[in-house]
Write an enzyme that holds these catalytic residues in place. Structure first.
Site, mmCIF file in Angstrom:
data_model
loop_
_atom_site.group_PDB
_atom_site.id
_atom_site.type_symbol
_atom_site.label_atom_id
_atom_site.label_comp_id
_atom_site.label_asym_id
_atom_site.label_seq_id
_atom_site.Cartn_x
_atom_site.Cartn_y
_atom_site.Cartn_z
ATOM 1 N N ASN A 189 -3.075 -10.933 10.484
ATOM 2 C CA ASN A 189 -2.767 -9.499 10.561
ATOM 3 C C ASN A 189 -4.062 -8.704 10.429
ATOM 4 O O ASN A 189 -5.134 -9.280 10.248
ATOM 5 C CB ASN A 189 -1.726 -9.106 9.506
ATOM 6 C CG ASN A 189 -2.243 -9.324 8.104
ATOM 7 O OD1 ASN A 189 -3.185 -8.676 7.653
ATOM 8 N ND2 ASN A 189 -1.641 -10.283 7.394
ATOM 9 N N LYS B 183 11.376 -6.673 -5.829
ATOM 10 C CA LYS B 183 10.354 -7.617 -6.267
ATOM 11 C C LYS B 183 10.109 -7.550 -7.780
ATOM 12 O O LYS B 183 9.246 -8.250 -8.298
ATOM 13 C CB LYS B 183 9.047 -7.378 -5.505
ATOM 14 C CG LYS B 183 9.200 -7.585 -3.980
ATOM 15 C CD LYS B 183 7.878 -7.824 -3.304
ATOM 16 C CE LYS B 183 8.064 -7.984 -1.796
ATOM 17 N NZ LYS B 183 6.999 -8.740 -1.149
HETATM 18 O O1 PMT Z 1 -7.128 -4.569 3.889
HETATM 19 P P1 PMT Z 1 -7.224 -3.166 4.448
HETATM 20 O O2 PMT Z 1 -7.628 -3.150 5.900
HETATM 21 O O3 PMT Z 1 -8.051 -2.257 3.587
HETATM 22 O O4 PMT Z 1 -5.736 -2.542 4.449
HETATM 23 C C1 PMT Z 1 -5.077 -2.340 3.233
HETATM 24 C C2 PMT Z 1 -3.584 -2.646 3.348
HETATM 25 C C3 PMT Z 1 -2.953 -1.689 4.328
HETATM 26 C C4 PMT Z 1 -3.374 -4.093 3.811
HETATM 27 C C5 PMT Z 1 -2.999 -2.479 1.885
HETATM 28 O O5 PMT Z 1 -3.193 -1.161 1.473
HETATM 29 C C6 PMT Z 1 -1.509 -2.780 1.858
HETATM 30 O O6 PMT Z 1 -0.667 -1.929 2.084
HETATM 31 N N1 PMT Z 1 -1.156 -4.057 1.553
HETATM 32 C C7 PMT Z 1 0.243 -4.535 1.571
HETATM 33 C C8 PMT Z 1 0.615 -4.875 2.986
HETATM 34 C C9 PMT Z 1 2.117 -5.104 3.186
HETATM 35 O O7 PMT Z 1 2.710 -4.587 4.060
HETATM 36 O O8 PMT Z 1 2.658 -5.828 2.360
HETATM 37 P P2 PMT Z 1 4.219 -6.281 2.451
HETATM 38 O O9 PMT Z 1 5.139 -5.141 2.658
HETATM 39 O O10 PMT Z 1 4.312 -7.437 3.394
HETATM 40 O O11 PMT Z 1 4.386 -6.793 1.005
HETATM 41 C C10 PMT Z 1 4.668 -5.963 -0.106
HETATM 42 C C11 PMT Z 1 3.979 -6.504 -1.318
HETATM 43 O O12 PMT Z 1 4.396 -7.859 -1.511
HETATM 44 C C12 PMT Z 1 2.454 -6.546 -1.216
HETATM 45 O O13 PMT Z 1 1.948 -6.195 -2.467
HETATM 46 C C13 PMT Z 1 2.142 -7.992 -0.884
HETATM 47 O O14 PMT Z 1 0.878 -8.408 -1.417
HETATM 48 C C14 PMT Z 1 3.287 -8.726 -1.575
HETATM 49 N N2 PMT Z 1 3.662 -9.986 -0.919
HETATM 50 C C15 PMT Z 1 4.065 -10.019 0.368
HETATM 51 C C16 PMT Z 1 4.433 -11.233 0.942
HETATM 52 C C17 PMT Z 1 4.365 -12.407 0.162
HETATM 53 N N3 PMT Z 1 4.667 -13.575 0.676
HETATM 54 N N4 PMT Z 1 3.965 -12.340 -1.110
HETATM 55 C C18 PMT Z 1 3.628 -11.150 -1.673
HETATM 56 O O15 PMT Z 1 3.275 -11.088 -2.859
#
Ligand code: PMT
Length: 401
Positions: free
Chosen positions: A209, A342
């Site tokens: 990603n 979560k």
């Molecule tokens: O890295 P950059 O280019 O600076 O961009 C920053 C960012 C946009 C990536 C960051 O600010 C951000 O938003 N990160 C979360 C991205 C996301 O969409 O996460 P998610 O919705 O898939 O997950 C939500 C949360 O669960 C996150 O904290 C993630 O770390 C966590 N997660 C997700 C999937 C997984 N298998 N385990 C997790 O712990």
């Protein structure tokens, strides 16, 4: 922020960045620190001792063979006087001499003879910084507990662009303040995940990603500057380790990130999940490159990855959990839903779009917790990281009160 009556020994070695250390002396003294400067012979070729003498208000020492000072064992007195030793700039030569325990001039002797914590701010050409010999010396010093501040990336005095610039005086001063533990997160251990994960399809292809790691790296730096002991778990990114971060573990896949975070979480008070972790991986990883079959579509079966935050929140005595959410629409409803589902203490939601969120240098955040929320307007990721750390420190203390 204060350094009132703190006793700081500033070592200056030979490099063009020595001119920035003049500004550093002023910045340290502005906060009330007492600064004494020790220069190497080569440093005096870049900046005169009289300049540092005027700025620090103290005599500057260069030689181990200064008869008047050494009659009373001046170098031992100086080594005992210092509460911190900061070498800025630290040249490749000085780092090598420190790594190998040399005591062939006043500065290297003081670093050996003092019990004060040692910080070094490397400054050199990017090729020199990348050289395995320099990197090996840095690792040796870090293993011994020396705090390596920077270097930063950017344009260099020689015209090259890359990693090797000395950190700016303000950043060095902030790191010095944080090292005295006066920060908002002083005494806390913070674990940060950053960047994307890559899920291999075959030996040459993967599902990834657009996360660059910038937001997570900025948070790791802000937490360190606030006095926390920071461990950073980084997905595949090309960013240097931020100032003050104690340990960095590089991983590639969601499974590796899951394992690394869970292993480190037992020693953490706070976990910040900034990483964009892949929700799915190919059910099977081909051992040979998949061949194109003309005229036929290819179907990949995906298996669900374990959720790192959910695994942590299921553990008894887990750290304070901060999640992130990146959404293209309905940011706040999704943030609230993720906070509950979560089992998080706090979530920072950002909209992804043109020039903001993924990859970009700016972001904007809505920070949500049970019973409250706050919007942080668009700003650079480093500014937002400092604001988020301030909110985090407050929420953490409220939750543990
Ligand atoms: O890295 P950059 O280019 O600076 O961009 C920053 C960012 C946009 C990536 C960051 O600010 C951000 O938003 N990160 C979360 C991205 C996301 O969409 O996460 P998610 O919705 O898939 O997950 C939500 C949360 O669960 C996150 O904290 C993630 O770390 C966590 N997660 C997700 C999937 C997984 N298998 N385990 C997790 O712990």
């Amino acid at each position: 922020m204060t350094l009132a009556q703190r006793r700081i020994l500033l070592g200056v070695s030979g490099g063009i960045a020595a001119y920035k250390s003049c500004e550093l002396v002023r910045r340290l003294r502005e906060l009330g620190a007492e600064v004494r400067v020790v220069m190497t012979e080569s440093a005096t070729r870049f900046v005169g001792a009289a300049t540092f003498q005027a700025l620090s208000g103290q005599p500057v020492r260069v030689s181990l063979w200064d008869a008047s000072a050494e009659a009373a064992m001046g170098h031992i007195e100086l080594a005992r006087w210092a509460e911190r030793i900061l070498v800025a700039p630290a040249s490749a030569d000085l780092l090598a001499r420190l790594a190998h325990g040399h005591a062939d001039d006043l500065l290297s002797t003081l670093c050996l003879a003092s019990a004060a914590p040692l910080q070094v701010a490397p400054a050199m050409n990017r090729q020199m910084w990348a050289h395995p010999a320099v990197q090996a010396n840095i690792q040796t010093l870090q293993r011994r507990g020396v705090q390596v501040l920077g270097p930063a990336s950017g344009e260099q005095a020689c015209g090259d662009v890359g990693s090797g610039r000395m950190l700016e005086p303000q950043a060095l001063r902030d790191a010095m303040v944080a090292s005295f533990g006066d920060g908002m997160l002083a005494g806390l251990r913070v674990l940060v995940s950053a960047g994307p994960t890559y899920e291999d399809i075959d030996p040459v292809r993967f599902i990834g990603n657009r996360s660059s790691g910038r937001m997570g790296f900025a948070l790791a730096e802000a937490a360190a500057l606030a006095g926390a002991s920071v461990t950073l778990i980084a997905g595949p990114v090309s960013l240097p380790t931020p100032t003050g971060v104690l340990a960095r573990v590089d991983v590639r896949s969601a499974a590796q990130m899951h394992a690394a975070v869970l292993a480190a979480a037992a020693e953490a008070d706070i976990y910040i999940g900034t990483a964009a972790v892949g929700d799915y991986r190919p059910a099977e990883v081909a051992t040979r490159k998949l061949k194109k079959k003309a005229g036929a579509d290819l179907f990949l079966q995906l298996a669900e990855n374990p959720d790192i935050l959910a695994s942590l929140s299921a553990q008894a005595g887990h750290p304070f959990l901060v999640g992130f959410a990146a959404e293209t629409h309905d940011v706040l409803p999704y943030a609230h839903e993720k906070l509950q589902r979560k089992g998080l203490d706090m979530i920072a939601a950002n909209q992804v779009g043109e020039g903001i969120g993924f990859e970009a240098s700016d972001n904007a955040l809505s920070v949500v917790w049970n019973g409250g929320s706050i919007d942080l307007a668009r700003a650079s990721k480093s500014v937002l990281a400092r604001q988020l750390v301030a909110i985090l420190a407050e929420r953490y203390r409220a939750a543990r009160a």
